[in-house]
Design a protein around this motif. Structure first.
Motif, PDB file in Angstrom:
ATOM      1  N   PHE A  38      18.392  17.795  -0.446  1.00 41.97           N
ATOM      2  CA  PHE A  38      18.674  16.360  -0.621  1.00 41.97           C
ATOM      3  C   PHE A  38      17.409  15.634  -1.085  1.00 41.97           C
ATOM      4  O   PHE A  38      16.367  15.726  -0.448  1.00 41.97           O
ATOM      5  CB  PHE A  38      19.165  15.805   0.723  1.00 41.97           C
ATOM      6  CG  PHE A  38      19.660  14.388   0.680  1.00 41.97           C
ATOM      7  CD1 PHE A  38      21.016  14.110   0.529  1.00 41.97           C
ATOM      8  CD2 PHE A  38      18.773  13.325   0.818  1.00 41.97           C
ATOM      9  CE1 PHE A  38      21.480  12.796   0.513  1.00 41.97           C
ATOM     10  CE2 PHE A  38      19.232  12.009   0.797  1.00 41.97           C
ATOM     11  CZ  PHE A  38      20.579  11.752   0.649  1.00 41.97           C
ATOM     12  N   LYS A  39      17.511  14.896  -2.207  1.00 44.25           N
ATOM     13  CA  LYS A  39      16.337  14.195  -2.773  1.00 44.25           C
ATOM     14  C   LYS A  39      16.351  12.730  -2.342  1.00 44.25           C
ATOM     15  O   LYS A  39      17.187  11.942  -2.782  1.00 44.25           O
ATOM     16  CB  LYS A  39      16.318  14.241  -4.304  1.00 44.25           C
ATOM     17  CG  LYS A  39      16.634  15.572  -4.947  1.00 44.25           C
ATOM     18  CD  LYS A  39      15.590  16.558  -4.987  1.00 44.25           C
ATOM     19  CE  LYS A  39      16.069  17.883  -5.557  1.00 44.25           C
ATOM     20  NZ  LYS A  39      17.476  18.281  -5.332  1.00 44.25           N
ATOM     21  N   ASP A  40      15.385  12.407  -1.503  1.00 52.33           N
ATOM     22  CA  ASP A  40      15.216  11.072  -0.929  1.00 52.33           C
ATOM     23  C   ASP A  40      14.076  10.408  -1.717  1.00 52.33           C
ATOM     24  O   ASP A  40      12.910  10.705  -1.502  1.00 52.33           O
ATOM     25  CB  ASP A  40      14.875  11.296   0.569  1.00 52.33           C
ATOM     26  CG  ASP A  40      14.199  10.137   1.246  1.00 52.33           C
ATOM     27  OD1 ASP A  40      14.433   8.992   0.844  1.00 52.33           O
ATOM     28  OD2 ASP A  40      13.450  10.397   2.230  1.00 52.33           O
ATOM     29  N   VAL A  41      14.462   9.550  -2.665  1.00 56.84           N
ATOM     30  CA  VAL A  41      13.480   9.008  -3.618  1.00 56.84           C
ATOM     31  C   VAL A  41      13.018   7.615  -3.169  1.00 56.84           C
ATOM     32  O   VAL A  41      13.829   6.713  -2.976  1.00 56.84           O
ATOM     33  CB  VAL A  41      14.093   8.961  -5.040  1.00 56.84           C
ATOM     34  CG1 VAL A  41      13.144   8.269  -6.016  1.00 56.84           C
ATOM     35  CG2 VAL A  41      14.406  10.376  -5.515  1.00 56.84           C
ATOM     36  N   HIS A  42      11.709   7.475  -3.000  1.00 57.08           N
ATOM     37  CA  HIS A  42      11.102   6.229  -2.518  1.00 57.08           C
ATOM     38  C   HIS A  42      10.368   5.573  -3.683  1.00 57.08           C
ATOM     39  O   HIS A  42       9.307   6.045  -4.094  1.00 57.08           O
ATOM     40  CB  HIS A  42      10.138   6.573  -1.361  1.00 57.08           C
ATOM     41  CG  HIS A  42       9.403   5.403  -0.786  1.00 57.08           C
ATOM     42  ND1 HIS A  42       8.333   5.554   0.071  1.00 57.08           N
ATOM     43  CD2 HIS A  42       9.587   4.064  -0.932  1.00 57.08           C
ATOM     44  CE1 HIS A  42       7.882   4.352   0.415  1.00 57.08           C
ATOM     45  NE2 HIS A  42       8.614   3.438  -0.173  1.00 57.08           N
ATOM     46  N   LEU A  43      10.945   4.495  -4.210  1.00 56.60           N
ATOM     47  CA  LEU A  43      10.356   3.832  -5.375  1.00 56.60           C
ATOM     48  C   LEU A  43       9.375   2.746  -4.939  1.00 56.60           C
ATOM     49  O   LEU A  43       9.780   1.681  -4.465  1.00 56.60           O
ATOM     50  CB  LEU A  43      11.456   3.200  -6.237  1.00 56.60           C
ATOM     51  CG  LEU A  43      12.468   4.151  -6.879  1.00 56.60           C
ATOM     52  CD1 LEU A  43      13.453   3.365  -7.747  1.00 56.60           C
ATOM     53  CD2 LEU A  43      11.772   5.229  -7.716  1.00 56.60           C
ATOM     54  N   MET A  44       8.096   3.009  -5.128  1.00 58.08           N
ATOM     55  CA  MET A  44       7.063   1.989  -4.889  1.00 58.08           C
ATOM     56  C   MET A  44       6.629   1.490  -6.262  1.00 58.08           C
ATOM     57  O   MET A  44       5.524   1.752  -6.731  1.00 58.08           O
ATOM     58  CB  MET A  44       5.893   2.605  -4.114  1.00 58.08           C
ATOM     59  CG  MET A  44       6.223   2.843  -2.648  1.00 58.08           C
ATOM     60  SD  MET A  44       5.083   3.978  -1.856  1.00 58.08           S
ATOM     61  CE  MET A  44       5.813   5.543  -2.333  1.00 58.08           C
ATOM     62  N   ILE A  45       7.577   0.804  -6.932  1.00 59.05           N
ATOM     63  CA  ILE A  45       7.341   0.348  -8.299  1.00 59.05           C
ATOM     64  C   ILE A  45       7.761  -1.117  -8.418  1.00 59.05           C
ATOM     65  O   ILE A  45       8.609  -1.595  -7.668  1.00 59.05           O
ATOM     66  CB  ILE A  45       8.085   1.227  -9.336  1.00 59.05           C
ATOM     67  CG1 ILE A  45       9.610   1.134  -9.193  1.00 59.05           C
ATOM     68  CG2 ILE A  45       7.676   2.689  -9.182  1.00 59.05           C
ATOM     69  CD1 ILE A  45      10.384   1.943 -10.236  1.00 59.05           C
ATOM     70  N   SER A  46       7.159  -1.820  -9.386  1.00 65.24           N
ATOM     71  CA  SER A  46       7.371  -3.262  -9.522  1.00 65.24           C
ATOM     72  C   SER A  46       8.801  -3.637  -9.894  1.00 65.24           C
ATOM     73  O   SER A  46       9.336  -4.613  -9.405  1.00 65.24           O
ATOM     74  CB  SER A  46       6.455  -3.827 -10.609  1.00 65.24           C
ATOM     75  OG  SER A  46       5.149  -3.800 -10.151  1.00 65.24           O
ATOM     76  N   ASP A  47       9.394  -2.869 -10.822  1.00 68.87           N
ATOM     77  CA  ASP A  47      10.713  -3.253 -11.340  1.00 68.87           C
ATOM     78  C   ASP A  47      11.720  -2.116 -11.166  1.00 68.87           C
ATOM     79  O   ASP A  47      12.127  -1.481 -12.139  1.00 68.87           O
ATOM     80  CB  ASP A  47      10.572  -3.642 -12.822  1.00 68.87           C
ATOM     81  CG  ASP A  47      11.843  -4.265 -13.380  1.00 68.87           C
ATOM     82  OD1 ASP A  47      12.800  -4.493 -12.599  1.00 68.87           O
ATOM     83  OD2 ASP A  47      11.891  -4.527 -14.593  1.00 68.87           O
TER      84      ASP A  47
END
Ligand code: DX5
Ligand code: ZN
Length: 214
Positions: free
Chosen positions: A62-71
């Motif tokens: 299972f891919k748990d993707v954490h986006l620490m991105i502006s947009d």
């Protein structure tokens, strides 16, 4: 409520990611936590779409993707295509949270919303009817290997109480500085999806480390 362990591959041996994925599955890790940093929302730059695509072809974990991105809104479709099973974005990002949630849910995958340590947890209450998980950051996002911020425990218990009182079925994830010592604090406070990077990957035995968190 079931507890899940999500391994942050920011702490893995990046030269040998395939072998590291095998190790996660062999040692009872439930999810792969994929930290995306853009050098704008946070100071650091990590890895992104091409790496996730390769990982998705290699392993079914299972891919748990954490986006620490502006947009984040701009990249939801691309991260879905690259194999995300869940996408978590930050309420502090510049995208409209309602639009991000709608885009993630329309893609048919799970959606998480995250707060940084200094953001009051009450800011995400109005999204609880639509998200599957809330990520309470237990360090300032940007780098692995930092120390757990104890003041975040109260946010976890406040949120767990609110979720229970209002009849929601929301997971609470914690991320940053989780190890054999800090796990009891976050578990007692009500977290059930546990991210761990340096503790898991640097352990002499990953199996023992997973057991200590479960
Ligand atoms: C921090 C990342 C975390 C980090 C966790 O910005 O979101 O996922 O890799 O690493 P440890 O467990 O080493 O604090
Ligand atoms: Zn993370």
């Amino acid at each position: 409520m079931k507890t899940y362990i999500s391994a942050s591959i920011l702490g893995a041996d990046l030269l040998n990611l395939a072998a590291e994925c095998d190790r996660l599955k062999e040692n009872g890790v439930d999810m792969l936590h994929f930290d995306v940093m853009d050098g704008q929302f946070v100071d650091n730059i990590s890895f992104g779409l091409p790496v996730l695509e390769k990982l998705s072809k290699y392993t079914d974990i299972f891919k748990d993707v954490h986006l620490m991105i502006s947009d984040p809104l701009k990249y939801i479709d691309a991260f879905v295509k690259a194999g995300s099973d869940m996408i978590t974005f930050h309420v502090e990002s510049s995208s409209d949270p309602d639009e991000v949630i709608a885009a993630v849910k329309a893609a048919g995958i799970r959606c998480g919303i995250s707060v940084k340590p200094k953001t009051p947890v009450e800011e995400i209450y109005r999204f609880l009817d639509r998200v599957d998980m809330v990520l309470i950051m237990t360090v300032e996002p940007g780098f692995g290997g930092q120390g757990f911020i104890p003041e975040t425990a109260e946010k976890i218990s406040t949120l767990r109480r609110y979720i229970t009182e209002n009849g929601f079925d929301t997971d609470i994830q914690v991320d940053g500085g989780i190890n054999a010592k800090t796990i009891s604090v976050v578990r007692d406070a009500g977290a059930n999806v546990i991210v761990s990077g340096s503790y898991l990957f640097n352990a002499a035995s990953m199996a023992d480390a997973v057991r200590s968190l479960k």
